[in-house]
Design an enzyme around this catalytic site. Sequence first.
Site, PDB file in Angstrom:
ATOM      1  N   ARG A  73       7.205  -7.870   8.157  1.00 40.59           N
ATOM      2  CA  ARG A  73       6.949  -6.887   7.085  1.00 40.59           C
ATOM      3  C   ARG A  73       6.205  -7.555   5.942  1.00 40.59           C
ATOM      4  NH1 ARG A  73      13.075  -4.964   6.315  1.00 40.59           N
ATOM      5  NH2 ARG A  73      13.236  -7.246   6.224  1.00 40.59           N
ATOM      6  N   HIS A  81      20.192  -8.018  -1.512  1.00 40.51           N
ATOM      7  CA  HIS A  81      19.615  -7.035  -0.564  1.00 40.51           C
ATOM      8  C   HIS A  81      18.374  -6.407  -1.224  1.00 40.51           C
ATOM      9  CE1 HIS A  81      19.398  -4.403   2.792  1.00 40.51           C
ATOM     10  NE2 HIS A  81      20.360  -3.536   2.506  1.00 40.51           N
ATOM     11  N   HIS A 124      16.886 -15.221   4.913  1.00 38.86           N
ATOM     12  CA  HIS A 124      17.364 -14.007   5.595  1.00 38.86           C
ATOM     13  C   HIS A 124      18.600 -14.335   6.418  1.00 38.86           C
ATOM     14  CE1 HIS A 124      17.323 -10.262   7.902  1.00 38.86           C
ATOM     15  NE2 HIS A 124      16.613  -9.797   6.889  1.00 38.86           N
ATOM     16  N   SER A 171      22.838  -1.960   3.744  1.00 39.91           N
ATOM     17  CA  SER A 171      22.643  -0.515   3.501  1.00 39.91           C
ATOM     18  C   SER A 171      22.886   0.305   4.769  1.00 39.91           C
ATOM     19  CB  SER A 171      21.260  -0.227   2.928  1.00 39.91           C
ATOM     20  OG  SER A 171      20.247  -0.848   3.681  1.00 39.91           O
ATOM     21  N   ASP A 228      10.726  -8.475   0.709  1.00 34.70           N
ATOM     22  CA  ASP A 228      10.701  -8.288  -0.747  1.00 34.70           C
ATOM     23  C   ASP A 228       9.791  -9.279  -1.464  1.00 34.70           C
ATOM     24  OD1 ASP A 228      12.573  -6.189  -0.616  1.00 34.70           O
ATOM     25  OD2 ASP A 228      14.202  -7.624  -0.460  1.00 34.70           O
TER      26      ASP A 228
HETATM   27  N1  NMX Z   1      16.954 -19.736  -2.436  1.00 27.96           N
HETATM   28  C1  NMX Z   1      17.891 -20.690  -2.638  1.00 27.96           C
HETATM   29  N2  NMX Z   1      18.945 -20.888  -1.835  1.00 27.96           N
HETATM   30  C2  NMX Z   1      19.029 -20.108  -0.747  1.00 27.96           C
HETATM   31  C3  NMX Z   1      18.083 -19.113  -0.444  1.00 27.96           C
HETATM   32  C4  NMX Z   1      17.021 -18.930  -1.353  1.00 27.96           C
HETATM   33  N3  NMX Z   1      16.094 -17.994  -1.174  1.00 27.96           N
HETATM   34  N4  NMX Z   1      18.447 -18.515   0.700  1.00 27.96           N
HETATM   35  C5  NMX Z   1      19.604 -19.083   1.100  1.00 27.96           C
HETATM   36  N5  NMX Z   1      19.960 -20.038   0.220  1.00 27.96           N
HETATM   37  C6  NMX Z   1      21.177 -20.831   0.224  1.00 27.96           C
HETATM   38  C7  NMX Z   1      22.390 -19.915   0.154  1.00 27.96           C
HETATM   39  O1  NMX Z   1      22.601 -19.459  -1.172  1.00 27.96           O
HETATM   40  C8  NMX Z   1      23.484 -20.796   0.712  1.00 27.96           C
HETATM   41  O2  NMX Z   1      23.844 -21.714  -0.291  1.00 27.96           O
HETATM   42  P1  NMX Z   1      25.385 -22.166  -0.501  1.00 27.96           P
HETATM   43  O3  NMX Z   1      25.806 -22.741   0.821  1.00 27.96           O
HETATM   44  O4  NMX Z   1      25.314 -23.149  -1.604  1.00 27.96           O
HETATM   45  O5  NMX Z   1      26.127 -20.913  -0.840  1.00 27.96           O
HETATM   46  C9  NMX Z   1      22.729 -21.567   1.812  1.00 27.96           C
HETATM   47  O6  NMX Z   1      21.334 -21.512   1.454  1.00 27.96           O
HETATM   48  C10 NMX Z   1      22.914 -20.997   3.193  1.00 27.96           C
HETATM   49  O7  NMX Z   1      22.542 -19.635   3.171  1.00 27.96           O
HETATM   50  P2  NMX Z   1      21.877 -18.943   4.477  1.00 27.96           P
HETATM   51  O8  NMX Z   1      22.904 -19.017   5.570  1.00 27.96           O
HETATM   52  O9  NMX Z   1      20.553 -19.544   4.739  1.00 27.96           O
HETATM   53  O10 NMX Z   1      21.628 -17.457   3.990  1.00 27.96           O
HETATM   54  P3  NMX Z   1      22.598 -16.194   4.053  1.00 27.96           P
HETATM   55  O11 NMX Z   1      22.533 -15.589   5.419  1.00 27.96           O
HETATM   56  O12 NMX Z   1      23.953 -16.524   3.539  1.00 27.96           O
HETATM   57  O13 NMX Z   1      21.936 -15.218   2.976  1.00 27.96           O
HETATM   58  C11 NMX Z   1      20.143 -14.140   1.869  1.00 27.96           C
HETATM   59  C12 NMX Z   1      20.736 -14.536   3.231  1.00 27.96           C
HETATM   60  C13 NMX Z   1      18.972 -13.192   2.130  1.00 27.96           C
HETATM   61  C14 NMX Z   1      21.207 -13.400   1.064  1.00 27.96           C
HETATM   62  C15 NMX Z   1      19.682 -15.414   1.148  1.00 27.96           C
HETATM   63  O14 NMX Z   1      18.672 -16.053   1.895  1.00 27.96           O
HETATM   64  C16 NMX Z   1      19.197 -15.162  -0.269  1.00 27.96           C
HETATM   65  O15 NMX Z   1      20.006 -15.152  -1.198  1.00 27.96           O
HETATM   66  N6  NMX Z   1      17.848 -14.923  -0.478  1.00 27.96           N
HETATM   67  C17 NMX Z   1      17.331 -14.570  -1.761  1.00 27.96           C
HETATM   68  C18 NMX Z   1      17.575 -13.085  -2.048  1.00 27.96           C
HETATM   69  C19 NMX Z   1      16.693 -12.216  -1.186  1.00 27.96           C
HETATM   70  O16 NMX Z   1      15.508 -12.431  -1.043  1.00 27.96           O
HETATM   71  N7  NMX Z   1      17.290 -11.155  -0.618  1.00 27.96           N
HETATM   72  C20 NMX Z   1      16.510 -10.133   0.106  1.00 27.96           C
HETATM   73  C21 NMX Z   1      16.846 -10.078   1.598  1.00 27.96           C
HETATM   74  C22 NMX Z   1      16.014  -9.012   2.266  1.00 27.96           C
HETATM   75  N8  NMX Z   1      16.430  -7.665   1.874  1.00 27.96           N
HETATM   76  O17 NMX Z   1      15.637  -6.864   1.470  1.00 27.96           O
HETATM   77  O18 NMX Z   1      17.611  -7.321   1.967  1.00 27.96           O
HETATM   78  C1  MLT Z   2      16.820  -5.282   5.381  1.00 30.02           C
HETATM   79  O1  MLT Z   2      15.685  -4.778   5.507  1.00 30.02           O
HETATM   80  O2  MLT Z   2      17.830  -4.588   5.491  1.00 30.02           O
HETATM   81  C2  MLT Z   2      16.930  -6.719   5.009  1.00 30.02           C
HETATM   82  O3  MLT Z   2      15.913  -7.491   5.560  1.00 30.02           O
HETATM   83  C3  MLT Z   2      18.304  -7.305   5.165  1.00 30.02           C
HETATM   84  C4  MLT Z   2      18.839  -7.472   6.542  1.00 30.02           C
HETATM   85  O4  MLT Z   2      18.241  -7.124   7.550  1.00 30.02           O
HETATM   86  O5  MLT Z   2      19.963  -8.030   6.627  1.00 30.02           O
END
Ligand code: NMX
Ligand code: MLT
Length: 441
Positions: free
Chosen positions: A327, A271, A318, A241, A373
């Site tokens: 947070r 996100h 994350h 964002s 979240d």
């Molecule tokens: N549950 C299951 N698998 C996960 C999760 C999770 N919570 N987090 C990461 N992984 C997997 C990810 O999908 C990836 O799998 P693959 O190689 O098969 O594609 C692998 O672990 C490596 O990912 P990371 O490098 O650890 O994470 P990345 O930096 O790519 O993504 C998020 C970060 C936040 C997108 C990821 O952790 C996620 O999808 N979390 C769940 C959604 C979430 O809570 N998002 C909110 C973030 C905060 N916000 O407000 O923005």
């Molecule tokens: C945010 O607050 O924007 C989320 O934690 C995602 C991020 O920092 O990448």
Amino acid sequence: MGAIKDRFKAKADIVAAEIKDILKNHGTKIIGEVQLSQIYQGMRGITGLVSETSLLDAQDGIRFRGYSIPELQAQLPRAEGGSEPIPEGLFYLMLVGELPTDDDAQLVTSLWQRRSHVPNHVFATIEALPVSSHPMTQFVTGVMALQTESIFARRYATGMSKKDYWDAVFDDTMDLIARLPRIAAYIYRRKYKKGEHIQPDGLLDWAGNFAHMLGYEDDGFKELMRLYMTIHADHEGGNVSAHATHLVGSALSDPYLSYAAGMNGLAGPLHGLANQEVIKWIFEMRETLNTELPTNEQIADYVQKTLGEGKVVPGYGHAVLRRTDPRFMAQMEFGKKHMPDDPLVQTVWNVYETVPPILQSLGKVKNPWPNVDAHSGALLVHYGMVEYEFYTVLFAVSRALGVLANLCWDRALNFPLERPKSVTTRLVKKWLNGEDEIWGD
Ligand code: NMX
Ligand code: MLT
């Protein structure tokens, strides 16, 4: 408005001079190297932009102008009788770079109170959407309708000097932030409360008035809104964002257009939409297991089921953080203080005990710990806000503080159009074959 605007400009002029000097004397300093894998993997770890308002540390989490969340809770001004910081104070800190006095924060409150009028065509535009539209769709549509009010767009159209861009962006920032709670509350009351709208209370602080317009008069909910709006406001510059707002703003799109772009990114489930996904996931788990308070063993089985279906566990992981999000901890503390026996809140804490070792055991998740979240929805449900599709709108209202304070800095520092280089895989293969030519691809 004059005093805060003047203070901001004075600070920005100092920083602009420092940057000029830094670039003149150290512009060629190497600050990192890029591996091929990084350009295919979401640019993780590539330092590529400057954001003055906050800085994220993988271990310690976010600091706003150097202050951690507990430090802000102790040092930022509060509402009368309250114990949480008011977001006006955080906005001042991000914008001016100094902790505000009570009077400074009060000045921001009164500026926003005075600038909060939303023209009727914005509500008419929202009303043109089916009530079934997702609240984030209605919200961004409302912001786009409000773009008619952009001072930046008007002044640019009539020929504004480059040196005045920051001034018009500052005015739009203050207007937009002042008006967002009214738009958000309108959508909430339209969608979930039979269109019975509540007029603003001109005596309340920004977050307190937002709670009032949403229809929540409980002092605990008002305190929650103040904390919520403070901790969600900013997370340095690279999150989707903030980065999208900055990127679109770099084309000199006005703050309404830029913020709307950022909020379309916030509406994605990886996100900001994750806050609704967390509560949806817990509600579904409770329904499947037919219990209000699942045991840790039941939660573990349900997590395995989620993973087995090829889904992520929402609220965990994350891109930058490698520890529990501060947070999350701030919200946990709020829960312990105000609602320690709430079964939904206790479930969030039980999920916290259960999920990290399971994600760790997968061997690929870089951060198994909860993010912001994972906790927010349970606190809202406690006060009766069960309509989880609305939660990302709350995040969006808060995020305006950070991304728009940043936009003021972007224009005051005269940051240029953002335009990184991209390549094709065909070209990458040529590089790997030792052919360095870039053309003819
Ligand atoms: N549950 C299951 N698998 C996960 C999760 C999770 N919570 N987090 C990461 N992984 C997997 C990810 O999908 C990836 O799998 P693959 O190689 O098969 O594609 C692998 O672990 C490596 O990912 P990371 O490098 O650890 O994470 P990345 O930096 O790519 O993504 C998020 C970060 C936040 C997108 C990821 O952790 C996620 O999808 N979390 C769940 C959604 C979430 O809570 N998002 C909110 C973030 C905060 N916000 O407000 O923005
Ligand atoms: C945010 O607050 O924007 C989320 O934690 C995602 C991020 O920092 O990448």
